[in-house]
Design a protein around this motif. Structure first.
Motif, PDB file in Angstrom:
ATOM      1  N   LYS A 229       0.856  -1.197   0.000  1.00  0.00           N
ATOM      2  CA  LYS A 229       0.000   0.000   0.000  1.00  0.00           C
ATOM      3  C   LYS A 229       0.893   1.250   0.000  1.00  0.00           C
ATOM      4  CE  LYS A 229      -3.662  -2.295   2.681  1.00  0.00           C
ATOM      5  NZ  LYS A 229      -4.415  -2.261   3.957  1.00  0.00           N
ATOM      6  N   GLN A 230       1.579   1.449  -1.106  1.00  0.00           N
ATOM      7  CA  GLN A 230       2.585   2.512  -1.200  1.00  0.00           C
ATOM      8  C   GLN A 230       1.981   3.908  -0.976  1.00  0.00           C
ATOM      9  OE1 GLN A 230       5.593   1.369  -1.334  1.00  0.00           O
ATOM     10  NE2 GLN A 230       6.923   2.395  -2.807  1.00  0.00           N
ATOM     11  N   GLU A 231       0.837   4.186  -1.604  1.00  0.00           N
ATOM     12  CA  GLU A 231       0.208   5.504  -1.480  1.00  0.00           C
ATOM     13  C   GLU A 231      -0.258   5.766  -0.050  1.00  0.00           C
ATOM     14  OE1 GLU A 231       0.194   7.932  -3.677  1.00  0.00           O
ATOM     15  OE2 GLU A 231       1.367   6.607  -4.971  1.00  0.00           O
ATOM     16  N   ASP A 232      -0.830   4.728   0.591  1.00  0.00           N
ATOM     17  CA  ASP A 232      -1.264   4.863   1.987  1.00  0.00           C
ATOM     18  C   ASP A 232      -0.070   5.161   2.891  1.00  0.00           C
ATOM     19  OD1 ASP A 232      -3.761   4.312   1.096  1.00  0.00           O
ATOM     20  OD2 ASP A 232      -3.887   2.283   1.928  1.00  0.00           O
ATOM     21  N   LEU A 233       1.040   4.480   2.613  1.00  0.00           N
ATOM     22  CA  LEU A 233       2.252   4.675   3.412  1.00  0.00           C
ATOM     23  C   LEU A 233       2.760   6.112   3.273  1.00  0.00           C
ATOM     24  CD1 LEU A 233       4.636   3.804   5.141  1.00  0.00           C
ATOM     25  CD2 LEU A 233       5.667   2.737   3.108  1.00  0.00           C
ATOM     26  N   ILE A 234       2.784   6.641   2.049  1.00  0.00           N
ATOM     27  CA  ILE A 234       3.254   8.012   1.808  1.00  0.00           C
ATOM     28  C   ILE A 234       2.367   9.018   2.544  1.00  0.00           C
ATOM     29  CG2 ILE A 234       3.540   9.807   0.042  1.00  0.00           C
ATOM     30  CD1 ILE A 234       4.334   7.487  -1.897  1.00  0.00           C
ATOM     31  N   GLN A 235       1.057   8.830   2.474  1.00  0.00           N
ATOM     32  CA  GLN A 235       0.120   9.744   3.159  1.00  0.00           C
ATOM     33  C   GLN A 235       0.341   9.716   4.661  1.00  0.00           C
ATOM     34  OE1 GLN A 235      -3.954   8.991   2.082  1.00  0.00           O
ATOM     35  NE2 GLN A 235      -3.664   9.619  -0.057  1.00  0.00           N
ATOM     36  N   LEU A 236       0.549   8.519   5.198  1.00  0.00           N
ATOM     37  CA  LEU A 236       0.767   8.372   6.634  1.00  0.00           C
ATOM     38  C   LEU A 236       2.049   9.084   7.078  1.00  0.00           C
ATOM     39  CD1 LEU A 236      -0.719   6.842   8.941  1.00  0.00           C
ATOM     40  CD2 LEU A 236       0.917   4.996   8.619  1.00  0.00           C
ATOM     41  N   LEU A 237       3.096   8.924   6.290  1.00  0.00           N
ATOM     42  CA  LEU A 237       4.377   9.559   6.608  1.00  0.00           C
ATOM     43  C   LEU A 237       4.265  11.084   6.546  1.00  0.00           C
ATOM     44  CD1 LEU A 237       6.723   7.229   4.506  1.00  0.00           C
ATOM     45  CD2 LEU A 237       6.627   7.340   7.005  1.00  0.00           C
ATOM     46  N   GLU A 238       3.570  11.586   5.515  1.00  0.00           N
ATOM     47  CA  GLU A 238       3.448  13.044   5.334  1.00  0.00           C
ATOM     48  C   GLU A 238       2.629  13.699   6.436  1.00  0.00           C
ATOM     49  OE1 GLU A 238       1.988  13.317   1.340  1.00  0.00           O
ATOM     50  OE2 GLU A 238       4.015  13.440   0.469  1.00  0.00           O
ATOM     51  N   SER A 239       1.749  12.921   7.072  1.00  0.00           N
ATOM     52  CA  SER A 239       0.910  13.478   8.153  1.00  0.00           C
ATOM     53  C   SER A 239       1.545  13.299   9.532  1.00  0.00           C
ATOM     54  CB  SER A 239      -0.475  12.813   8.139  1.00  0.00           C
ATOM     55  OG  SER A 239      -0.358  11.426   8.430  1.00  0.00           O
ATOM     56  N   VAL A 248      10.366   9.947  -2.993  1.00  0.00           N
ATOM     57  CA  VAL A 248      10.048   8.683  -3.660  1.00  0.00           C
ATOM     58  C   VAL A 248      10.831   8.617  -4.966  1.00  0.00           C
ATOM     59  CG1 VAL A 248       8.234   7.181  -4.558  1.00  0.00           C
ATOM     60  CG2 VAL A 248       7.707   8.787  -2.702  1.00  0.00           C
ATOM     61  N   GLU A 249      11.604   7.534  -5.125  1.00  0.00           N
ATOM     62  CA  GLU A 249      12.404   7.375  -6.335  1.00  0.00           C
ATOM     63  C   GLU A 249      12.489   5.899  -6.685  1.00  0.00           C
ATOM     64  OE1 GLU A 249      16.846   8.593  -7.917  1.00  0.00           O
ATOM     65  OE2 GLU A 249      15.952   9.731  -6.277  1.00  0.00           O
ATOM     66  N   ASN A 250      12.076   5.542  -7.907  1.00  0.00           N
ATOM     67  CA  ASN A 250      12.109   4.156  -8.393  1.00  0.00           C
ATOM     68  C   ASN A 250      11.400   3.195  -7.440  1.00  0.00           C
ATOM     69  OD1 ASN A 250      13.665   4.956 -10.632  1.00  0.00           O
ATOM     70  ND2 ASN A 250      15.557   4.762  -9.448  1.00  0.00           N
ATOM     71  N   GLY A 251      10.277   3.644  -6.899  1.00  0.00           N
ATOM     72  CA  GLY A 251       9.480   2.786  -6.031  1.00  0.00           C
ATOM     73  C   GLY A 251       9.981   2.677  -4.610  1.00  0.00           C
ATOM     74  N   LEU A 252      11.107   3.347  -4.294  1.00  0.00           N
ATOM     75  CA  LEU A 252      11.662   3.327  -2.942  1.00  0.00           C
ATOM     76  C   LEU A 252      11.340   4.640  -2.235  1.00  0.00           C
ATOM     77  CD1 LEU A 252      13.533   1.617  -1.006  1.00  0.00           C
ATOM     78  CD2 LEU A 252      15.396   3.071  -1.809  1.00  0.00           C
ATOM     79  N   ILE A 253      10.719   4.543  -1.063  1.00  0.00           N
ATOM     80  CA  ILE A 253      10.383   5.725  -0.268  1.00  0.00           C
ATOM     81  C   ILE A 253      11.526   6.002   0.709  1.00  0.00           C
ATOM     82  CG2 ILE A 253       8.771   6.707   1.425  1.00  0.00           C
ATOM     83  CD1 ILE A 253       6.652   4.759   0.271  1.00  0.00           C
ATOM     84  N   GLY A 274      -2.143  -0.989   9.708  1.00  0.00           N
ATOM     85  CA  GLY A 274      -2.581  -1.864   8.622  1.00  0.00           C
ATOM     86  C   GLY A 274      -1.678  -1.852   7.411  1.00  0.00           C
ATOM     87  N   ILE A 275      -0.434  -1.395   7.579  1.00  0.00           N
ATOM     88  CA  ILE A 275       0.512  -1.361   6.461  1.00  0.00           C
ATOM     89  C   ILE A 275       1.631  -2.370   6.718  1.00  0.00           C
ATOM     90  CG2 ILE A 275       2.241   0.050   5.258  1.00  0.00           C
ATOM     91  CD1 ILE A 275       0.389   2.443   5.712  1.00  0.00           C
ATOM     92  N   ILE A 276       1.774  -3.320   5.802  1.00  0.00           N
ATOM     93  CA  ILE A 276       2.823  -4.338   5.915  1.00  0.00           C
ATOM     94  C   ILE A 276       4.000  -3.910   5.030  1.00  0.00           C
ATOM     95  CG2 ILE A 276       3.402  -6.772   5.675  1.00  0.00           C
ATOM     96  CD1 ILE A 276       1.151  -6.204   7.683  1.00  0.00           C
ATOM     97  N   LEU A 277       5.155  -3.744   5.652  1.00  0.00           N
ATOM     98  CA  LEU A 277       6.351  -3.300   4.933  1.00  0.00           C
ATOM     99  C   LEU A 277       7.071  -4.485   4.296  1.00  0.00           C
ATOM    100  CD1 LEU A 277       7.705  -0.809   7.625  1.00  0.00           C
ATOM    101  CD2 LEU A 277       6.557  -0.199   5.492  1.00  0.00           C
ATOM    102  N   SER A 278       7.389  -4.353   3.019  1.00  0.00           N
ATOM    103  CA  SER A 278       8.179  -5.391   2.335  1.00  0.00           C
ATOM    104  C   SER A 278       9.669  -5.056   2.346  1.00  0.00           C
ATOM    105  CB  SER A 278       7.693  -5.554   0.892  1.00  0.00           C
ATOM    106  OG  SER A 278       7.817  -4.322   0.190  1.00  0.00           O
ATOM    107  N   HIS A 279       9.973  -3.804   2.707  1.00  0.00           N
ATOM    108  CA  HIS A 279      11.376  -3.366   2.784  1.00  0.00           C
ATOM    109  C   HIS A 279      11.478  -2.279   3.846  1.00  0.00           C
ATOM    110  CE1 HIS A 279      15.434  -2.313   1.225  1.00  0.00           C
ATOM    111  NE2 HIS A 279      15.080  -1.073   1.500  1.00  0.00           N
ATOM    112  N   LEU A 280      12.399  -2.465   4.793  1.00  0.00           N
ATOM    113  CA  LEU A 280      12.611  -1.470   5.855  1.00  0.00           C
ATOM    114  C   LEU A 280      14.089  -1.491   6.237  1.00  0.00           C
ATOM    115  CD1 LEU A 280      11.990   0.480   8.202  1.00  0.00           C
ATOM    116  CD2 LEU A 280      11.158  -1.482   9.522  1.00  0.00           C
TER     117      LEU A 280
END
Length: 299
Positions: A229-239, A248-253, A274-280
């Protein structure tokens, strides 16, 4: 700690161009300072002014707490601000003898300084047989002949191959370890990060930062992230005020931290949302990232 060089509100104009603008910083004894900035940022002009080869427009500078004149102070300075200029058909030792005569220094210093730069075994070889890296090392030996209190180097690794760059950097570290203060100008972030204890960052003649290198890069770091859920993750981080900058560059936040946070705590927070990270991955900001943020703020 004793001040070697103090620069106050230094400005240099070439016609309509302002090469150095209202620049102030102090160099303390026993440290390695880097003046960092892209070409045209005013690094070489600043060095030229304090070495009395470029006239300032206004502002001032003083050597050694102002206790001696600039003329006398420069006798305690070793500097390389242009390409090494030696007689090509003379040996390294013969060239250094000439420098000793000019500086009024004993010939006994030649062997000692050639050892510092690792050229003892090539002392009787002609200068024109030297590689570019060896020529630069000989120039450093020449600048050290008068046992200067400060060594000034303008782009010391410019044009060198990786081995030559490594050798020059190791020599600079060794000279600094012996107690000599060093001021070097460079456009290479990597060079300043590896060699310098302090940095002055310039852009278009203006100071963006002056202080310790480790303090400049002692930020709280950043996370590299991926999620379904990349877009949800970005919104959460920005808030979230914990983060100051999201890229965000080449799919990496990339999310830069405003305050301390462990990767495990962040992962738990995301799971609860509710966001599962595939890379951290948590990383520390490099000098390059800090530099880019500094300069981005002025664009």
């Amino acid at each position: 700690m004793e001040s070697i060089l103090t620069i106050n509100n230094l400005t240099k104009k070439f016609g309509y161009l302002t090469a150095v603008k209202d620049l102030s910083f102090t160099i303390k004894k026993g440290n390695v300072y880097g003046i960092l900035g892209p070409n045209g940022s005013g690094k070489s002009t600043t060095l030229g002014i304090v070495l009395n080869v470029v006239n300032k427009t206004h502002g001032d500078f003083k050597w050694f707490d102002g206790t001696v004149s600039t003329h006398d102070a420069l006798k305690k300075v070793g500097a390389i601000i242009e390409r090494p200029n030696f007689y090509p058909y003379m040996t390294a030792a013969q060239n250094l003898k000439l420098v000793c005569k000019i500086k009024g220094v004993s010939y006994s210093k030649i062997e000692e300084k050639l050892a510092v730069v690792g050229l003892e075994d090539r002392k009787n070889h002609k200068f024109n047989t030297y590689s570019l890296g060896m020529k630069q090392r000989l120039a450093i030996a020449s600048a050290l002949l008068n046992d200067p209190e400060i060594l000034i180097l303008d782009e010391p690794t410019n044009g060198l191959d990786p081995q030559g760059i490594h050798q020059i950097r190791e020599i600079i570290k060794d000279i600094a370890a012996s107690g000599t203060t060093i001021l070097l100008a460079s456009h290479l972030l990597d060079e300043v990060e590896k060699v310098c204890s302090h940095v002055v960052v310039l852009r278009k003649g203006e100071k963006l930062y002056a202080g310790r290198v480790d303090e400049m890069i002692s930020s709280h770091g950043f996370f590299e992230l991926k999620a379904d859920k990349q877009e949800d993750l970005i919104q959460l981080l920005e808030s979230n005020t914990t983060f100051k900058n999201i890229k965000v560059e080449n799919g990496l936040i990339t999310a830069f931290l405003n305050e301390p946070m462990d990767a495990s705590d962040f992962n738990k927070l995301m799971f609860e949302k509710g966001i599962i990270l595939s890379h951290l991955v948590k990383r520390k900001e490099s000098l390059e990232e800090q530099f880019l943020q500094l300069t981005d703020n002025l664009n």
